[in-house]
Design a protein around this motif. Structure first.
Motif, PDB file in Angstrom:
ATOM      1  N   THR A  11       1.292 -58.105  82.365  1.00 47.31           N
ATOM      2  CA  THR A  11       0.272 -59.062  82.788  1.00 47.31           C
ATOM      3  C   THR A  11       0.890 -60.339  83.361  1.00 47.31           C
ATOM      4  N   ARG A  12       2.191 -60.302  83.594  1.00 48.58           N
ATOM      5  CA  ARG A  12       2.922 -61.442  84.191  1.00 48.58           C
ATOM      6  C   ARG A  12       2.896 -62.691  83.328  1.00 48.58           C
ATOM      7  N   GLU A  13       2.630 -62.544  82.038  1.00 49.48           N
ATOM      8  CA  GLU A  13       2.655 -63.739  81.190  1.00 49.48           C
ATOM      9  C   GLU A  13       4.074 -64.081  80.787  1.00 49.48           C
ATOM     10  N   PHE A  25      -3.117 -56.974  90.135  1.00 52.96           N
ATOM     11  CA  PHE A  25      -2.969 -58.275  89.495  1.00 52.96           C
ATOM     12  C   PHE A  25      -3.684 -59.353  90.304  1.00 52.96           C
ATOM     13  N   VAL A  76       6.027 -55.845  76.287  1.00 47.19           N
ATOM     14  CA  VAL A  76       5.688 -54.935  77.384  1.00 47.19           C
ATOM     15  C   VAL A  76       4.361 -55.350  78.018  1.00 47.19           C
ATOM     16  N   ARG A  77       3.380 -55.699  77.176  1.00 48.25           N
ATOM     17  CA  ARG A  77       2.097 -56.165  77.706  1.00 48.25           C
ATOM     18  C   ARG A  77       2.267 -57.475  78.476  1.00 48.25           C
ATOM     19  N   ALA A  78       3.043 -58.386  77.918  1.00 46.96           N
ATOM     20  CA  ALA A  78       3.227 -59.690  78.568  1.00 46.96           C
ATOM     21  C   ALA A  78       3.938 -59.524  79.910  1.00 46.96           C
ATOM     22  N   TYR A 134       1.449 -67.775  73.556  1.00 48.14           N
ATOM     23  CA  TYR A 134       1.229 -69.205  73.450  1.00 48.14           C
ATOM     24  C   TYR A 134       0.858 -69.617  72.038  1.00 48.14           C
ATOM     25  N   ARG A 143       1.983 -72.222  81.422  1.00 54.67           N
ATOM     26  CA  ARG A 143       3.437 -72.230  81.519  1.00 54.67           C
ATOM     27  C   ARG A 143       4.079 -73.545  81.073  1.00 54.67           C
TER      28      ARG A 143
END
Lengths: 465, 465
Positions: free
Chosen positions: B360-362, B236, B355-357, A291, A58
């Motif tokens: 996965t909480r990225e 998660f 949507v993937r991020a 990233y 992050r």
């Protein structure tokens, strides 16, 4: 998180219970910039390695470097496998080869192999030269297996006991603190030539009496997997059988490692991510893309867009064949987006279903014909319904009966073809060894666009002009 | 499967090592039709329950019924949770309520709740009336929790011991064969009020000496989850921490159940499937669609196509605004598919990544701005590149400099907007509590189509006509 009392009883942590708090990330960033290293150390010292990895991801690259400097002396190696690739490269730079090699040596063999596999050849050489021989050899062996093989995924650390041992002997052996893996879920039972005969889950072992023999406790449903088996096949098997680990054997049948459920969870996650991104035309390598640098992201998305441009020109060429019809009746151009949109969407519905069914082995030779005829009928039914709807709307919009008939017929043809192509294309691609998720979409929209435009403009030209 | 020797040593089975062999399915079907029940029984008697479930799914409905008749007397209840919903309904019909209720009573509580949750209210009532009270109550309690909650997912069977117990006492307790779950991976340690204080994985327990106290073996990283926590959050957390099970607590903090890694694997799989299918406009309920009837499949795909039709007419309306321009220059219509195709595809790439991020909480509040500006730049870079490519091609195709400038400018605008919308739309949907996977695509293609057509036809009208 309804009960804070029970929470406080367990591990109190500075961040939110699940996932990192944005405020916490900001606080760390501010402290790093104010050079308050003591306070940063206090705050991050009890962080779980997965949360530490999140924190590093992050932060922006400058703060990331500052954080690494701050925690260098007690850097937790377990953080490394959890990091996105682009972030890990930066962490390696900040740590330097010496400290990075030391961290790598502390990891379980499967994690170390995974991290090493993501390095460039020259980085790998630099780092290998700084590692103790045993750890280096173990990584080299792991890297010798194919990228998606069981060998790459497996962990060399496992617990195996001879088949004539008793439960008591097995437990005593484990208590003696021999070089056991950090975590394990089952004990493998081997014959004198070290070939696995079965697996005893720990809960089974704990329920058994000390004099019972290990060979009487086998789980009959466990088969060993070969080193070169595809990791997707391993994941399918483990999931299907609800296992917690499987033994891995070499060509002569000897036990050489194990694959555990936590690795399988990662495989399932990655494969699903792969499929979802490939279907959308995002290259595999971009998986942890958030990233990645802007240029490399733009670059990774370019090829798919270029392929799509080529097919779009194909579709456009079909429209070009009917340029004269459009000159006479511009309403044809107005209705084109409807034909293209509906065909593409109907096909994509079927395609996604088919890609998932292929991935989960629900679709194969034994039911392909049944499933295809089913999709053909589904396409025809929706084709009829939307032919009627679109025909009526077009009639009232343009007040032209023949135009309405042309668009309605084209809609039926396109949705029928879309339904059938949505299943035939991915199935055929898989049959010929191609990845249905990666290339299915291009073929599909090319087919639906070409069929849609040709049938609509062709019919319109025939009956209207 | 390189080593057949090692295989034969373990469980020899009639089907292929991994997944069912199509030939085996055909053989069973033929035997069933020839009424050779004895031989069918022989062949299926050693099948793993997951393979039996596969077999039932692969057979057509008539053979399925014959197979159920054949194995009725020793039907393995574990098959039920593995079946696709449509197939399970048929199996229930073939078994009858009495036998189905008996099977349901044999399942672990989490599996029984799962199966019961998929029944209609009237079926559930019929079956509940035929179940022993304890099993019935346990299912009713499970169903009382929200569909996606930890309570629904958890298993009521677990192993918990007081915190003052020693390792020896714990092992003796397990050996005494009290009502233990079939499989478990960890022992929970509770205080006198039955609140979990920690968890000891079995491998840790087995390594410890008998006199050691359980409370000294805790894993500090385990926090209990509340009954109403969302199952995605649980998944998660378990994945992030590489756990094998987590304790579930009620409002007063008491331990009421556990969620184990094999359930988490299913959750991860289902959620990924959900996202992939929703992105493609296939409704959630269609997940195991291959076994659904044609009509219900067509029906389940209709709404998304209808929504797309509405947005396609919107795009078409934009084209309609420029009908006069197209009458004058039909080449505009020829280039329309390129604008629409490229915008939609570029946007979808970003959408799938976003949507993937989000899943996965990225991607969250802490990095949203950074990610959005990044996608904006990626869109602009590819926008510039494709503006150049498309401009040059259009120039040579139509020999018209101004037309080339119009399509090139429109391409840049559309790809820039596509990149930004691909991330802003799903993020905003999630912020407002909507599902980004389910509705993101419609919004996105509406935006890219409208912006693309309007910018291209508008610019062309301005500079060309």
């Amino acid at each position: 998180m309804s009960d804070s009392v029970a929470h406080r009883q367990l591990a109190p942590e500075p961040e939110e219970a699940f996932g990192l708090d944005a405020a916490f990330v900001d606080e760390i960033a501010a402290l790093l910039r104010a050079d308050n290293r003591v306070r940063v150390k206090e705050l991050v010292t009890d962080l779980h390695y997965a949360d530490m990895a999140d924190l590093l991801e992050r932060l922006d690259s400058q703060d990331r470097q500052l954080l690494i400097e701050t925690v260098r002396d007690n850097f937790n190696a377990d953080v490394l496998p959890e990091l996105a690739e682009a972030v890990r490269d930066q962490v390696m730079e900040a740590l330097g080869f010496e400290d990075f090699a030391a961290a790598l040596s502390q990891l379980d063999s499967d994690d170390a192999v995974y991290v090493a596999s993501k390095l460039s050849a020259s980085e790998r050489e630099q780092i290998a030269a700084r590692m103790p021989q045993e750890a280096r050899l173990s990584i080299e062996q792991g890297l010798a297996y194919g990228e998606n093989s069981a060998g790459r995924l497996m962990q060399r650390e496992f617990v195996a006991v001879p088949n004539y041992w008793t439960v008591g002997e097995t437990i005593d052996y484990m208590r003696s603190g021999q070089a056991l893996p950090e975590k394990f879920y089952a004990v493998f039972v081997v014959d004198p030539r070290n070939r696995p005969q079965g697996m005893v889950e720990l809960s089974r072992l704990l329920r058994a009496k000390r004099p019972e023999r290990m060979k009487d406790l086998f789980d009959q449903d466990v088969e060993p997997v070969a080193l070169d088996m595809d990791r997707e096949d391993v994941a399918f098997f483990v999931k299907q059988r609800n296992l917690v680990s499987v033994p891995v054997i070499d060509k002569s049948g000897r036990l050489v490692g194990q694959i555990t459920i936590d690795d399988i969870v990662d495989v399932i996650d990655e494969e699903a991510e792969d499929d979802i991104l490939k279907l959308a035309g995002v290259r595999n390598s971009e998986v942890s893309s958030l990233y990645n640098a802007i240029i490399s992201t733009a670059n990774s998305r370019f090829p798919w867009l270029a392929v799509n441009l080529a097919t779009a020109f194909l579709a456009s060429g079909v429209v070009g064949m009917f340029e004269h019809s459009i000159e006479k009746l511009a309403a044809l151009a107005v209705l084109l987006p409807i034909v293209a949109g509906m065909g593409g969407n109907a096909g994509t519905q079927t395609l996604a279903t088919a890609v998932r069914a292929l991935a989960t082995r629900e679709l194969d030779g034994s039911n392909a014909w049944r499933v295809m005829s089913r999709e053909l009928f589904v396409g025809m039914i929706n084709g009829l319904l939307f032919a009627a709807i679109v025909g009526v709307i077009a009639y009232f919009w343009f007040d032209d009966q023949l135009l309405a008939i042309a668009i309605a017929s084209a809609m039926f043809i396109t949705l029928t073809v879309a339904g059938l192509s949505g299943i035939v294309i991915p199935y055929a691609l898989q049959k010929f060894g191609a990845d249905p998720a990666a290339s299915g979409g291009v073929f599909l929209t090319t087919v639906t666009d070409v069929v849609g435009f040709f049938s609509f403009l062709g019919l319109a030209t025939l009956i209207l002009l």
